[in-house]
Design a protein around this motif. Structure first.
Motif, mmCIF file in Angstrom:
data_model
loop_
_atom_site.group_PDB
_atom_site.id
_atom_site.type_symbol
_atom_site.label_atom_id
_atom_site.label_comp_id
_atom_site.label_asym_id
_atom_site.label_seq_id
_atom_site.Cartn_x
_atom_site.Cartn_y
_atom_site.Cartn_z
ATOM 1 N N ASP A 174 38.194 -4.484 -0.301
ATOM 2 C CA ASP A 174 36.796 -4.402 0.124
ATOM 3 C C ASP A 174 36.387 -2.947 0.350
ATOM 4 O OD1 ASP A 174 34.360 -5.619 0.762
ATOM 5 O OD2 ASP A 174 34.793 -5.512 2.906
ATOM 6 N N GLY A 175 35.232 -2.571 -0.176
ATOM 7 C CA GLY A 175 34.721 -1.220 -0.025
ATOM 8 C C GLY A 175 35.385 -0.191 -0.918
ATOM 9 N N PHE A 176 36.310 -0.636 -1.784
ATOM 10 C CA PHE A 176 37.026 0.300 -2.649
ATOM 11 C C PHE A 176 36.933 -0.130 -4.114
ATOM 12 C CE2 PHE A 176 41.440 2.002 -3.964
ATOM 13 C CZ PHE A 176 40.913 3.209 -4.389
ATOM 14 N N MET A 177 37.747 -1.125 -4.541
ATOM 15 C CA MET A 177 37.754 -1.493 -5.959
ATOM 16 C C MET A 177 38.347 -2.878 -6.184
ATOM 17 S SD MET A 177 41.014 -1.408 -7.299
ATOM 18 C CE MET A 177 42.388 -1.538 -6.173
ATOM 19 N N ALA A 178 38.116 -3.389 -7.428
ATOM 20 C CA ALA A 178 38.690 -4.653 -7.903
ATOM 21 C C ALA A 178 39.527 -4.337 -9.135
ATOM 22 C CB ALA A 178 37.592 -5.643 -8.258
ATOM 23 N N GLN A 179 40.803 -4.727 -9.109
ATOM 24 C CA GLN A 179 41.727 -4.408 -10.198
ATOM 25 C C GLN A 179 42.135 -5.662 -10.951
ATOM 26 O OE1 GLN A 179 44.792 -1.638 -9.095
ATOM 27 N NE2 GLN A 179 46.204 -2.395 -10.656
ATOM 28 N N THR A 180 42.265 -5.520 -12.273
ATOM 29 C CA THR A 180 42.629 -6.607 -13.169
ATOM 30 C C THR A 180 43.383 -6.024 -14.365
ATOM 31 O OG1 THR A 180 41.791 -8.531 -14.389
ATOM 32 C CG2 THR A 180 40.425 -6.541 -14.427
ATOM 33 N N GLY A 181 43.690 -6.850 -15.330
ATOM 34 C CA GLY A 181 44.238 -6.364 -16.594
ATOM 35 C C GLY A 181 45.734 -6.466 -16.763
ATOM 36 N N ASP A 182 46.443 -7.102 -15.830
ATOM 37 C CA ASP A 182 47.883 -7.288 -16.004
ATOM 38 C C ASP A 182 48.084 -8.429 -16.993
ATOM 39 O OD1 ASP A 182 50.596 -7.868 -15.933
ATOM 40 O OD2 ASP A 182 50.765 -7.642 -13.754
ATOM 41 N N GLY A 215 46.701 -19.511 -13.539
ATOM 42 C CA GLY A 215 47.537 -20.689 -13.616
ATOM 43 C C GLY A 215 49.028 -20.398 -13.657
ATOM 44 N N GLY A 216 49.398 -19.112 -13.772
ATOM 45 C CA GLY A 216 50.811 -18.754 -13.806
ATOM 46 C C GLY A 216 51.311 -18.327 -12.436
ATOM 47 N N ASP A 217 52.546 -17.912 -12.386
ATOM 48 C CA ASP A 217 53.144 -17.377 -11.164
ATOM 49 C C ASP A 217 52.611 -15.963 -10.966
ATOM 50 O OD1 ASP A 217 54.675 -16.425 -9.091
ATOM 51 O OD2 ASP A 217 56.586 -16.575 -10.157
ATOM 52 N N LEU A 218 51.739 -15.795 -9.987
ATOM 53 C CA LEU A 218 51.097 -14.497 -9.766
ATOM 54 C C LEU A 218 51.874 -13.605 -8.797
ATOM 55 C CD1 LEU A 218 47.348 -15.620 -9.594
ATOM 56 C CD2 LEU A 218 48.609 -14.665 -11.542
ATOM 57 N N SER A 219 53.087 -13.983 -8.449
ATOM 58 C CA SER A 219 53.855 -13.197 -7.485
ATOM 59 C C SER A 219 54.169 -11.797 -8.009
ATOM 60 C CB SER A 219 55.148 -13.924 -7.100
ATOM 61 O OG SER A 219 56.004 -14.057 -8.222
ATOM 62 N N ARG A 220 54.145 -11.599 -9.321
ATOM 63 C CA ARG A 220 54.408 -10.276 -9.905
ATOM 64 C C ARG A 220 53.148 -9.643 -10.487
ATOM 65 N NH1 ARG A 220 59.157 -10.254 -13.816
ATOM 66 N NH2 ARG A 220 58.841 -8.029 -13.549
ATOM 67 N N ALA A 221 51.995 -10.243 -10.258
ATOM 68 C CA ALA A 221 50.742 -9.688 -10.777
ATOM 69 C C ALA A 221 50.578 -8.258 -10.289
ATOM 70 C CB ALA A 221 49.555 -10.533 -10.340
ATOM 71 N N GLY A 222 50.223 -7.389 -11.210
ATOM 72 C CA GLY A 222 50.060 -5.978 -10.897
ATOM 73 C C GLY A 222 51.251 -5.138 -11.287
ATOM 74 N N ALA A 240 46.353 -4.897 4.040
ATOM 75 C CA ALA A 240 45.681 -3.601 4.167
ATOM 76 C C ALA A 240 45.733 -2.791 2.879
ATOM 77 C CB ALA A 240 46.302 -2.817 5.312
ATOM 78 N N ASN A 241 46.879 -2.292 2.498
ATOM 79 C CA ASN A 241 46.976 -1.355 1.387
ATOM 80 C C ASN A 241 46.846 -2.012 0.027
ATOM 81 O OD1 ASN A 241 47.344 1.057 0.053
ATOM 82 N ND2 ASN A 241 49.552 0.952 0.131
ATOM 83 N N GLY A 242 47.614 -3.064 -0.219
ATOM 84 C CA GLY A 242 47.609 -3.698 -1.525
ATOM 85 C C GLY A 242 46.470 -4.649 -1.753
ATOM 86 N N ALA A 243 46.055 -5.351 -0.721
ATOM 87 C CA ALA A 243 44.975 -6.329 -0.798
ATOM 88 C C ALA A 243 45.126 -7.250 -2.002
ATOM 89 C CB ALA A 243 43.620 -5.644 -0.782
#
Length: 183
Positions: free
Chosen positions: A68-76, A83-90, A164-167
């Motif tokens: 919030d107040g910074f950015m939205a990241q995508t593209g992994d 629908g997949g296992d998002l535990s390693r997203a990013g 906090a940091n990773g959000a």
């Protein structure tokens, strides 16, 4: 004359993208985001984004890190699939080699799109982020690849992450349903 023009076009290589249309859907955001790509500023990064978009690699990829107040990241495109296992997203990227930085004097202001990377300046691959607000501390440190020209209200509605940091968005992240290159 036509054959000569076609030959010059072939020698010049593939045409770079001029923009993206991203159909976003989810619990938070729904709608279309239009981005003008800066192929004159970051041709290598724009070519990679266009290649991934044209191949459908970005379709179904979530916004995994949203601060919030910074950015939205995508593209992994490897670990960030809906629908997949998002535990390693990013933590993933494409099968292509990492890209050499293409820094510019463009400022990271609201709506600017930048390439995500690790600590190494030459580690951008497939992930990108869209700024909610200005972040001058990123200027000259990350590659600017474009700017949102329409649909910033969709970006503003993207579900924020926890922590906090990773959000990281752990429950019901918004997703890029379809990413189309506009020429």
């Amino acid at each position: 004359m036509r054959k000569l023009a076609a030959l010059f076009a072939l020698l010049a290589g593939p045409a770079l993208a001029t923009g993206l249309e991203i159909e976003v859907a989810g619990d938070g955001a729904n709608g279309t985001v239009v981005i003008d790509l800066a192929d004159d500023v970051a041709p290598g990064h724009v070519a990679r984004i266009a290649e991934l978009a044209r191949s459908g690699a970005y379709d179904g990829v979530v916004f995994h890190r949203v601060i919030d107040g910074f950015m939205a990241q995508t593209g992994d495109v490897k670990h960030g699939r809906e629908g997949g296992d998002l535990s390693r997203a990013g933590t993933g990227g494409s099968d292509g080699a990492n890209l050499k930085a293409e820094f510019s004097d463009l400022d990271f202001e609201r709506g600017v799109v930048g390439m995500a990377r690790s600590r190494s300046v030459d580690s951008a691959n497939s992930q990108f982020f869209i700024m909610f607000a200005p972040a001058p501390h990123l200027n000259g440190m990350y590659t600017v690849v474009g700017k949102v020209t329409s649909g910033m209200e969709v970006i503003d509605a993207i579900t924020r992450g926890d922590g906090a940091n990773g959000a990281f968005v752990t429950a019901s992240p918004d997703v890029m349903k379809k990413v189309t290159v506009t020429d």
